[in-house]
Write an enzyme that holds these catalytic residues in place. Structure first.
Site, PDB file in Angstrom:
ATOM      1  N   SER A 197       2.227  -3.688   2.687  1.00 63.50           N
ATOM      2  CA  SER A 197       3.525  -3.548   3.328  1.00 63.50           C
ATOM      3  C   SER A 197       4.477  -2.668   2.524  1.00 63.50           C
ATOM      4  CB  SER A 197       4.081  -4.947   3.560  1.00 63.50           C
ATOM      5  OG  SER A 197       4.880  -4.933   4.692  1.00 63.50           O
ATOM      6  N   HIS A 211       0.037  -9.890   9.678  1.00 59.76           N
ATOM      7  CA  HIS A 211       0.470  -9.151   8.492  1.00 59.76           C
ATOM      8  C   HIS A 211       0.140  -9.920   7.215  1.00 59.76           C
ATOM      9  CE1 HIS A 211       2.986  -6.091   6.713  1.00 59.76           C
ATOM     10  NE2 HIS A 211       3.714  -6.990   6.095  1.00 59.76           N
TER      11      HIS A 211
END
Ligand code: GCU
Length: 424
Positions: free
Chosen positions: A241, A382
């Site tokens: 990320s 995620h």
């Protein structure tokens, strides 16, 4: 928080034209590897510095490091080493946590990546220094009043399968990103930026580094140490990320990183900005005003004015192996935009004489493709998972394994290794 106005409809993706990696800004075509390396690559790197991540300095002359702790770990299967890097005579310093397979002789290939909540969160090993620095509040991870508590030990170990990495014959190095620059907008008073202010300066200029630039700089300072360590061979850099945006920028700026991995880096990472799918430049600049250089704000709602897009960041890694990973539920990161960026970087790899991304179409979920560029979209959301790591280890085997596997040691299989057990 993801805003309600984010676009998740492929039909709403506007028509766009990507800057051609093999055409100079003045229209001159690039037809050979030498011209790429001497002209187009420096031009693209400069565009990213000026418009996206900012210029970053080199190391300071009075930097130094010291080994603060060493011992056995993982029931004798690894050696642990903790190193404190002082960026300057005074000011912030960072701790590197290193696990090296036991019984190895000579350099071993190594993964390095920043972590979100301190080195002590990657493995429940009581010998890891508990990080004393500021952290984003996250009670479920044992962070109270912006500080780590002992409860946070090992809380993110699912992202760092240390035992598996060691069993495959790789070393792992990690650093808490907040040691380099705490992740909040304070006008760059803390972290490493002030170490470089000139007399009277209080903030980096509009084309100078923000926090992602500082984190990438910190990875290069970790690399300075790793190069001095006789146990460490080729180094692959990875991140999840915001820290995946960082691993890409570090890999682009510092050719010492032999392999570069973006794990769901999304907007400002591997995803194409012009698609405006999921997170956009406006969203990211408004939520995280400290991540990029101030010039990047000019492109809020004006993606087509950018003289670059993120495929060119990926192209800066060429010809080094590059892996881009997405997750199917992670629409905020725009998986398709990440794939298309990898595909659009492919011609540069081919020009440089290696294969690029062996996929004409986006691969199916959980069907990785691995050429000199690797890509997968896995099931789930995620995160950085054991599945992701398993692909990265295969990819590293493919590209970094000219070196012999460690000798004198029977490595246990990865089966049943959780990385959670306490060290001896
Ligand atoms: C937020 C942010 C993303 C970032 C992510 C993360 O969702 O909008 O750009 O990648 O945080 O770092 O986890």
């Amino acid at each position: 928080m993801e805003p309600t106005d984010a676009n998740y409809d492929e039909d709403q993706v506007p028509a766009y034209t990507l800057p051609d990696p093999l055409v100079m800004a003045n229209g001159e075509p690039i037809a050979d590897a030498a011209t790429w390396t001497q002209k187009r690559r420096p031009e693209i790197l400069q565009l990213f510095k000026t418009h996206v991540y900012g210029e970053m300095p080199g190391p300071l002359a009075d930097a130094r490091w010291e080994i603060t702790e060493e011992g056995q770990a993982l029931a004798g299967r690894a050696r642990r080493r903790q190193i404190r890097v002082h960026f300057a005579a005074d000011g912030p310093c960072m701790d590197i946590l290193l696990y090296i397979p036991a019984g190895t002789q000579g350099p071993v290939p190594t993964f390095v990546g920043l972590n979100f909540f301190g080195n002590h969160t990657v493995l429940r090993d009581p010998n890891i220094h508990l990080n004393p620095n500021w952290m984003r509040p996250e009670r479920k991870n044992g962070i109270v009043d912006n500080r780590a508590t002992p409860d946070s030990r090992g809380c993110l170990s699912h992202r760092w399968p240390v035992a598996d990495i060691i069993a495959r014959g790789y070393a792992l190095a990690t650093v808490y990103s907040g040691d380099i620059d705490p992740d909040y907008d304070d006008g760059y008073h803390n972290g490493v930026h002030p170490l470089f202010y000139k007399e009277g300066q209080t903030r980096p200029g509009p084309d100078q580094w923000g926090t992602i630039g500082a984190w990438a700089w910190g990875l290069s300072r970790a690399m300075d140490y790793l190069q001095s360590d006789a146990d460490i061979g080729d180094v692959a850099v990875l991140g999840l990320s915001r820290l995946g945006k960082t691993s890409l920028w570090a890999g682009a700026c510092d050719p010492r990183f032999a392999l570069v991995i973006s794990n769901e880096s999304g907007c400002g990472g591997a995803a194409l900005s012009r698609r405006r799918y999921g997170e956009t430049i406006r969203h990211i600049n408004e939520s995280f005003p400290h991540w990029f250089c101030d010039n990047f704000r000019r492109y809020n709602d004006a993606e087509d004015d950018l003289p670059l897009d993120q495929h060119l960041l990926l192209a800066l890694i060429a010809p080094r192996p590059l892996y881009v990973a997405s997750a199917v539920e992670d629409r905020w990161c725009d998986p398709r935009g990440e794939f298309l960026a990898a595909q659009a970087a492919d011609p540069v790899y081919r020009l440089l004489g290696c294969d690029g991304l062996p996929a004409d179409e986006m691969p199916a979920v959980d069907q990785p493709v691995q050429g000199r560029i690797g890509y997968h979209i896995r099931s789930g959301g995620h995160d950085l998972t054991a599945y992701d790591w398993s692909q990265y280890l295969d990819f590293a085997d493919l590209h970094l394994r000219e070196r012999p596997m460690p000798t004198g040691q029977d490595f246990p299989t990865a089966d049943g290794e959780s990385g959670l057990e306490p060290a001896l």
